[in-house]
Design an enzyme around this catalytic site. Structure first.
Site, PDB file in Angstrom:
ATOM      1  N   PRO A   2       0.803  -1.205   0.000  1.00  0.00           N
ATOM      2  CA  PRO A   2       0.000   0.000   0.000  1.00  0.00           C
ATOM      3  C   PRO A   2       0.840   1.260   0.000  1.00  0.00           C
ATOM      4  CG  PRO A   2       0.290  -0.752   2.217  1.00  0.00           C
ATOM      5  CD  PRO A   2       1.156  -1.618   1.359  1.00  0.00           C
ATOM      6  N   GLU A   3       0.276   2.318  -0.562  1.00  0.00           N
ATOM      7  CA  GLU A   3       0.809   3.644  -0.308  1.00  0.00           C
ATOM      8  C   GLU A   3      -0.132   4.293   0.708  1.00  0.00           C
ATOM      9  OE1 GLU A   3       2.436   5.625  -3.727  1.00  0.00           O
ATOM     10  OE2 GLU A   3       2.857   3.729  -4.727  1.00  0.00           O
ATOM     11  N   LYS A  51       2.271   6.056   5.913  1.00  0.00           N
ATOM     12  CA  LYS A  51       1.980   4.643   5.698  1.00  0.00           C
ATOM     13  C   LYS A  51       1.857   3.890   7.017  1.00  0.00           C
ATOM     14  CE  LYS A  51       4.728   4.926   1.480  1.00  0.00           C
ATOM     15  NZ  LYS A  51       6.053   4.605   0.896  1.00  0.00           N
ATOM     16  N   ARG A 314      14.701   1.964  -5.612  1.00  0.00           N
ATOM     17  CA  ARG A 314      13.472   1.532  -6.270  1.00  0.00           C
ATOM     18  C   ARG A 314      13.573   1.934  -7.728  1.00  0.00           C
ATOM     19  NH1 ARG A 314       9.578   0.894  -2.578  1.00  0.00           N
ATOM     20  NH2 ARG A 314       8.735  -0.518  -4.130  1.00  0.00           N
TER      21      ARG A 314
END
Length: 352
Positions: A2-3, A51, A314
């Site tokens: 999830p973000e 988050k 990333r």
DNA sequence: GGGACATGAAGAA
DNA sequence: TCTTCCTGTCCCG
């Protein structure tokens, strides 16, 4: 995976499903043995910051006789964590937000209880770190990066590590200013800064790539080279995108005129599932993004092949033409850039 | 059945 | 910058 928008939806779901209720807690996997300390307490509510999810449990009359202490279960889903809900039909309806399916991680999905509402007898998978069960349903947590009990100081320590969250109310613009100033102080690239939760809390790899595209901004430009005006508008864009995400459970950044039906054929096999993919009324995933996971495919605007590269551990995705440093330099350094997204101000309101 | 990969982040070096 | 941790899914042989 999830973000921040998913975590805010989760907090709302917990509030509705268990808020103010005495709940049973356990750790079927055994790796969160402290769950036993919370068993039988009242779950006071739920809080999302970036988050991070906090579930505050009321003091226990037995244990906290001397000094009542609220215990916060601090959960971070990391890359793999997810919650799975099951319960009475009313329970499921009560916290469905725009979609009746309730797995809140990579996908939303209900545990299969055979339609008999016998959810109490669902045996948890062996990987379930934490189960919370209330009067009308239960929630199972698997694969979190963090699942721990904190007191008020511990919770504050986590919050102190985080920058402003675009999904928290910001009436006086303090959050936006903190973001803008932090970026402008740094020589680090904007693509790396957006992933730093101290700069802005709640962004993940999808919002990073898509926000940069919408700003027509090269991911490798240093933060200090960006104008206040541009960063103000990026913050506002982020608020709009993440608010949409929190409302619908889906990340959609493309404007309707930029979606192409034929893209479905190319991308159908590429993965990246979202909540609601099976719903014909929502924007399909292969039309939801400008650049995320579209490396080697043609840019929706100019047709140039989308590129990808590592940036702060990333993969970042960008269009080398639309987001070219050279072609945009004039607009980012001006105080009032000709913001590309001003022409197409917001994602449309489908799938409300 | 194995390996790659995924919307993340902490800690070591 | 690197390694590590957490889980599930998909692709390949």
């Amino acid at each position: 995976m999830p973000e921040g928008h998913t975590v805010h939806r989760l907090a709302a779901a917990f509030e509705r499903a268990f808020g103010g209720q005495q709940v049973r807690t356990s750790s079927p996997q055994g790796r969160f043995s402290e769950a036993a300390q919370l068993d039988g307490r009242v779950l006071l509510g739920a809080e999302a910051v970036g988050k991070h999810l906090f579930l505050p449990f009321a003091p226990s009359a037995d244990v906290d006789r001397e000094a009542p202490v609220v215990r916060h279960v601090h959960i971070h889903l990391g890359l793999y964590g997810s919650w799975t809900f099951a319960g009475d039909p009313g329970f499921a309806d009560a916290h469905a937000i725009g979609a009746p399916r309730l797995r809140m991680g990579e996908q939303e999905e209900e545990l299969d209880d055979g339609g008999t509402a016998e959810w109490r007898r669902i045996v948890p998978r062996p990987t379930v770190r934490l189960r919370i069960a209330g009067a009308c349903g239960l929630a199972d947590l698997t694969g979190p990066t963090a699942c721990e009990i904190l007191d008020a100081d511990g919770r504050q320590t986590v919050l102190d590590r985080l920058g402003p969250d675009p999904l928290r109310p910001d009436p006086d613009g303090r959050g936006r200013r903190r973001f803008v100033e932090a970026v402008r102080r740094s020589r680090t690239s904007i693509g790396a800064l957006l992933m730093n939760q101290k700069i802005v809390a709640g962004i993940g790899n999808i919002y990073r790539a898509e926000l940069l595209f919408r700003a027509r901004l090269d991911p490798f430009v240093p933060g200090r080279d960006l104008s206040t005006g541009l960063l103000d508008q990026m913050w506002e864009d982020l608020v709009a995108l993440m608010t949409y995400g929190a409302r619908t459970g889906r990340i959609v950044t493309t404007q309707p005129g930029h979606r192409e039906i034929e893209a479905r054929i190319i991308e159908r096999s590429r993965g990246t599932r979202q909540n609601g993919d099976e719903d014909p009324d929502v924007v399909p995933r292969e039309e939801s993004f400008y650049v995320y996971h579209r490396q080697t495919l043609p840019c929706r605007l100019c047709g140039t092949a989308v590129r990808s590269a590592d940036l702060s551990a990333r993969t970042v995705f960008w269009c080398p033409r639309c987001q070219s440093a050279r072609s945009r330099r004039a607009s980012w350094t001006r105080e009032h850039p000709a913001a590309p997204w001003a022409l197409v101000p917001d994602v449309d309101g489908e799938a409300a």
